[in-house]
Design an enzyme around this catalytic site. Structure first.
Site, short mmCIF file in Angstrom:
data_model
loop_
_atom_site.label_atom_id
_atom_site.label_comp_id
_atom_site.label_asym_id
_atom_site.label_seq_id
_atom_site.Cartn_x
_atom_site.Cartn_y
_atom_site.Cartn_z
N HIS A 150 -15.19 -86.93 24.09
CA HIS A 150 -15.89 -85.69 23.70
C HIS A 150 -15.54 -84.60 24.71
O HIS A 150 -14.87 -84.86 25.70
CB HIS A 150 -17.40 -85.93 23.71
CG HIS A 150 -17.89 -86.85 22.64
ND1 HIS A 150 -18.59 -86.42 21.55
CD2 HIS A 150 -17.77 -88.19 22.49
CE1 HIS A 150 -18.89 -87.45 20.77
NE2 HIS A 150 -18.40 -88.54 21.32
N HIS A 202 -16.95 -84.65 16.93
CA HIS A 202 -17.61 -83.36 16.80
C HIS A 202 -16.59 -82.25 16.55
O HIS A 202 -15.59 -82.16 17.25
CB HIS A 202 -18.40 -83.06 18.08
CG HIS A 202 -19.62 -83.91 18.23
ND1 HIS A 202 -20.03 -84.45 19.41
CD2 HIS A 202 -20.53 -84.30 17.29
CE1 HIS A 202 -21.16 -85.14 19.22
NE2 HIS A 202 -21.48 -85.07 17.94
N TYR A 236 -29.19 -91.71 21.97
CA TYR A 236 -29.30 -92.75 20.95
C TYR A 236 -28.37 -92.46 19.77
O TYR A 236 -28.02 -91.32 19.50
CB TYR A 236 -30.74 -92.83 20.43
CG TYR A 236 -31.74 -93.04 21.52
CD1 TYR A 236 -31.77 -94.24 22.23
CD2 TYR A 236 -32.65 -92.05 21.85
CE1 TYR A 236 -32.69 -94.45 23.26
CE2 TYR A 236 -33.57 -92.24 22.87
CZ TYR A 236 -33.58 -93.44 23.57
OH TYR A 236 -34.49 -93.62 24.57
N GLU A 245 -16.81 -87.09 28.64
CA GLU A 245 -16.97 -85.67 28.34
C GLU A 245 -15.87 -84.93 29.11
O GLU A 245 -16.01 -84.64 30.30
CB GLU A 245 -18.36 -85.16 28.74
CG GLU A 245 -19.51 -85.77 27.93
CD GLU A 245 -19.65 -85.15 26.54
OE1 GLU A 245 -18.86 -84.24 26.19
OE2 GLU A 245 -20.57 -85.57 25.80
N GLU A 266 -15.14 -80.00 19.18
CA GLU A 266 -14.46 -80.71 20.26
C GLU A 266 -13.07 -81.18 19.83
O GLU A 266 -12.57 -82.20 20.28
CB GLU A 266 -15.36 -81.86 20.72
CG GLU A 266 -16.73 -81.32 21.15
CD GLU A 266 -17.78 -82.40 21.42
OE1 GLU A 266 -17.41 -83.59 21.51
OE2 GLU A 266 -18.97 -82.05 21.51
ZN LIG Z 1 -19.34 -84.51 21.30
#
Ligand SMILES: [Zn+2]
Length: 276
Positions: free
Chosen positions: A185, A56, A227, A246, A59
């Site tokens: 992430h 992402h 998902y 995370e 991130e």
């Molecule tokens: Zn992410």
């Protein structure tokens, strides 16, 4: 370390390779805008572990976190020192660690050099919704939430693995014998280890140990986040331990000033992940 974009990643990889010639650097695929999705290999052993970052755009701090981890592993290994209590020579001989620090270089570029809020790849597909793990269900949930086409976040694409960045990961996994996968992430200080109960029992033990070493929370995903993700696909395809970490806590993009604090906890988690 400010603004760690693709160019900075290339410089960093060159520097690592010069300092530690035993590292292997490969390009495992190209992004939509023709940037390499790099993989750096550390170790000589049989147990193959894949850690990836920056699916992402917002991130992007996960990329320098991973190159720093590699640097510390290499430094301890060459000096014959322990790293946080781990014998890095032993680890080097037992595992083969693959680090793919930036899965979405175009998304990182959009965030850093165009100043946009952007999680997806260059054509608006959220790579962590593009894996083939109940992808149809992910699409149904997206539609229920009004997400029907390319956008900055959460659109899973026209089909599973439609994106070259996703395929760089899945092709790599299919060509190797990956025993464990960790997708990095930000944010929330959470450890996700499950996918529809398909993970092996060992996954929870590893997640609990990661939590014990870091203070992170062991979590189960819910609704739209659950998902089509990288670890979801790995768990459902191979029934081996796969994790989403995370890292850090705050609002994405996490400020680079938080780097050291995040790194201290995260490096402990990654060491559990590769060793346990
Ligand atoms: Zn992410």
């Amino acid at each position: 370390m400010l603004n760690f974009d693709y160019k900075k990643l290339c410089d960093e990889i060159n520097d690592l390779k010069n300092m530690y010639p035993f590292l292997e650097v490969t390009c495992e695929g190209k992004s939509i805008n023709n940037r390499c999705i790099f993989c750096i290999t550390f170790g000589n052993g049989d147990k193959e572990v894949l850690i990836n970052g920056a699916h992402h755009g917002l991130e992007w701090i996960t990329s320098p976190l991973l190159t720093q981890f590699l640097r510390d592993c290499c430094d301890s290994y060459t000096q014959g020192k322990r790293y946080k209590g781990y014998d890095m020579r032993e680890i080097y001989n037992n595992i083969k660690l693959y680090i793919m620090p930036m899965i979405n270089p175009d998304g990182v570029d959009i965030v850093i050099n165009q100043g946009k809020r952007w999680q997806a790849n260059a054509r608006g597909v959220d790579l962590n919704h593009n894996y083939n793990a109940r992808w149809d269900l992910a699409q149904k949930l997206e539609r229920e939430n009004g997400i029907v086409g390319p956008r900055w976040s959460r659109y899973g694409g026209p089909a599973p693995e439609s994106e070259p960045e996703t395929r760089a990961v899945t092709d790599f996994v299919r060509q190797h014998n990956i025993q464990r996968l960790i997708a990095l992430h930000t944010q929330g200080e959470e450890i996700y280890y499950s996918f529809e109960g398909l993970e092996p029992p060992q996954s929870l033990s590893i997640a609990l140990q990661m939590a014990a070493k870091s203070g992170y929370t062991v979590s189960r995903p819910e609704s739209l986040a659950s998902y089509g993700g990288c670890k979801d696909w790995f768990i459902s395809e191979y029934r081996r331990p796969g994790f989403t970490i995370e890292a850090g806590r705050g609002t994405n993009p996490l400020p680079i000033e938080m780097f050291d604090e995040i790194y201290q906890k995260l490096s402990a988690i990654l060491l559990v992940g590769i060793d346990m």
